[in-house]
Design a protein around this motif. Structure first.
Motif, mmCIF file in Angstrom:
data_model
loop_
_atom_site.group_PDB
_atom_site.id
_atom_site.type_symbol
_atom_site.label_atom_id
_atom_site.label_comp_id
_atom_site.label_asym_id
_atom_site.label_seq_id
_atom_site.Cartn_x
_atom_site.Cartn_y
_atom_site.Cartn_z
ATOM 1 N N UNK A 1 44.505 14.591 7.028
ATOM 2 C CA UNK A 1 45.214 15.687 7.659
ATOM 3 C C UNK A 1 45.062 15.601 9.171
ATOM 4 N N UNK A 2 46.145 15.809 9.852
ATOM 5 C CA UNK A 2 46.088 15.711 11.306
ATOM 6 C C UNK A 2 45.251 16.813 11.924
ATOM 7 N N UNK A 3 45.059 17.922 11.214
ATOM 8 C CA UNK A 3 44.297 19.034 11.790
ATOM 9 C C UNK A 3 42.934 19.226 11.124
ATOM 10 N N UNK A 4 42.452 18.230 10.405
ATOM 11 C CA UNK A 4 41.132 18.321 9.778
ATOM 12 C C UNK A 4 40.068 18.493 10.859
ATOM 13 N N UNK A 5 39.201 19.460 10.667
ATOM 14 C CA UNK A 5 38.145 19.725 11.643
ATOM 15 C C UNK A 5 36.798 19.772 10.938
ATOM 16 N N UNK A 6 35.840 19.032 11.459
ATOM 17 C CA UNK A 6 34.492 19.048 10.925
ATOM 18 C C UNK A 6 33.824 20.337 11.374
ATOM 19 N N UNK A 7 33.412 21.197 10.433
ATOM 20 C CA UNK A 7 32.826 22.473 10.821
ATOM 21 C C UNK A 7 31.488 22.349 11.547
ATOM 22 N N UNK A 8 30.795 21.260 11.352
ATOM 23 C CA UNK A 8 29.494 21.084 12.008
ATOM 24 C C UNK A 8 29.622 20.567 13.433
ATOM 25 N N UNK A 9 30.454 19.528 13.618
ATOM 26 C CA UNK A 9 30.521 18.880 14.922
ATOM 27 C C UNK A 9 31.739 19.271 15.748
ATOM 28 N N UNK A 10 32.795 19.728 15.068
ATOM 29 C CA UNK A 10 34.048 20.016 15.755
ATOM 30 C C UNK A 10 34.948 18.795 15.873
ATOM 31 N N UNK A 11 34.515 17.649 15.314
ATOM 32 C CA UNK A 11 35.357 16.450 15.329
ATOM 33 C C UNK A 11 36.683 16.780 14.658
ATOM 34 N N UNK A 12 37.757 16.164 15.156
ATOM 35 C CA UNK A 12 39.102 16.599 14.789
ATOM 36 C C UNK A 12 39.993 15.448 14.339
ATOM 37 N N UNK A 13 40.872 15.729 13.393
ATOM 38 C CA UNK A 13 41.937 14.823 13.009
ATOM 39 C C UNK A 13 41.538 13.737 12.032
ATOM 40 N N UNK A 14 42.474 12.819 11.818
ATOM 41 C CA UNK A 14 42.298 11.733 10.859
ATOM 42 C C UNK A 14 41.076 10.889 11.211
ATOM 43 N N UNK A 15 40.930 10.531 12.467
ATOM 44 C CA UNK A 15 39.826 9.667 12.892
ATOM 45 C C UNK A 15 38.595 10.441 13.344
ATOM 46 N N UNK A 16 38.653 11.777 13.260
ATOM 47 C CA UNK A 16 37.529 12.635 13.633
ATOM 48 C C UNK A 16 37.040 12.377 15.058
ATOM 49 N N UNK A 17 37.957 12.440 15.999
ATOM 50 C CA UNK A 17 37.635 12.273 17.417
ATOM 51 C C UNK A 17 36.845 13.477 17.932
ATOM 52 N N UNK A 18 35.940 13.203 18.839
ATOM 53 C CA UNK A 18 35.142 14.257 19.454
ATOM 54 C C UNK A 18 34.922 13.904 20.916
ATOM 55 N N UNK A 19 35.462 14.647 21.843
ATOM 56 C CA UNK A 19 36.340 15.805 21.646
ATOM 57 C C UNK A 19 37.743 15.370 21.214
ATOM 58 N N UNK A 20 38.470 16.308 20.665
ATOM 59 C CA UNK A 20 39.777 16.018 20.082
ATOM 60 C C UNK A 20 40.771 15.438 21.085
ATOM 61 N N UNK A 21 40.695 15.845 22.330
ATOM 62 C CA UNK A 21 41.705 15.380 23.293
ATOM 63 C C UNK A 21 41.570 13.899 23.655
ATOM 64 N N UNK A 22 40.586 13.207 23.094
ATOM 65 C CA UNK A 22 40.519 11.752 23.264
ATOM 66 C C UNK A 22 41.785 11.110 22.715
ATOM 67 N N UNK A 23 42.387 11.722 21.698
ATOM 68 C CA UNK A 23 43.608 11.192 21.094
ATOM 69 C C UNK A 23 44.743 11.067 22.102
ATOM 70 N N UNK A 24 44.715 11.873 23.134
ATOM 71 C CA UNK A 24 45.820 11.878 24.099
ATOM 72 C C UNK A 24 46.086 10.485 24.674
ATOM 73 N N UNK A 25 45.057 9.677 24.784
ATOM 74 C CA UNK A 25 45.246 8.330 25.331
ATOM 75 C C UNK A 25 46.154 7.466 24.451
ATOM 76 N N UNK A 26 46.346 7.863 23.191
ATOM 77 C CA UNK A 26 47.220 7.118 22.279
ATOM 78 C C UNK A 26 48.620 7.716 22.208
#
Length: 65
Positions: A1-26
């Motif tokens: 899921x594109x909006x999957x969020x890890x409740x413990x760390x806050x990692x986000x998305x399919x690849x569980x990026x932390x912080x989520x805005x790292x995806x912006x580079x792609x």
């Protein structure tokens, strides 16, 4: 899921990026496009480990990648 969020760390998305805005580079559509998130994740693996096989080997040895 594109909006999957890890409740413990806050990692986000399919690849569980932390912080989520790292995806912006792609791509600017990172919030809604799974392909952008996967492309970012594959780039992360390539840059950090060289290949998915090397990332898996690290995961098996240390329980994290």
């Amino acid at each position: 899921m594109t909006d999957a969020t890890n409740p413990s760390s806050g990692a986000y998305g399919v690849a569980q990026a932390l912080p989520a805005d790292k995806y912006y580079s792609a791509g600017s559509d990172w919030l809604t496009n799974y392909r952008t998130q996967i492309d970012w994740g594959l780039g992360y693996i390539r840059d950090r480990y060289g290949s998915p096989c090397n990332a898996w080997q690290h995961e098996m040895g240390f329980n994290w990648y």
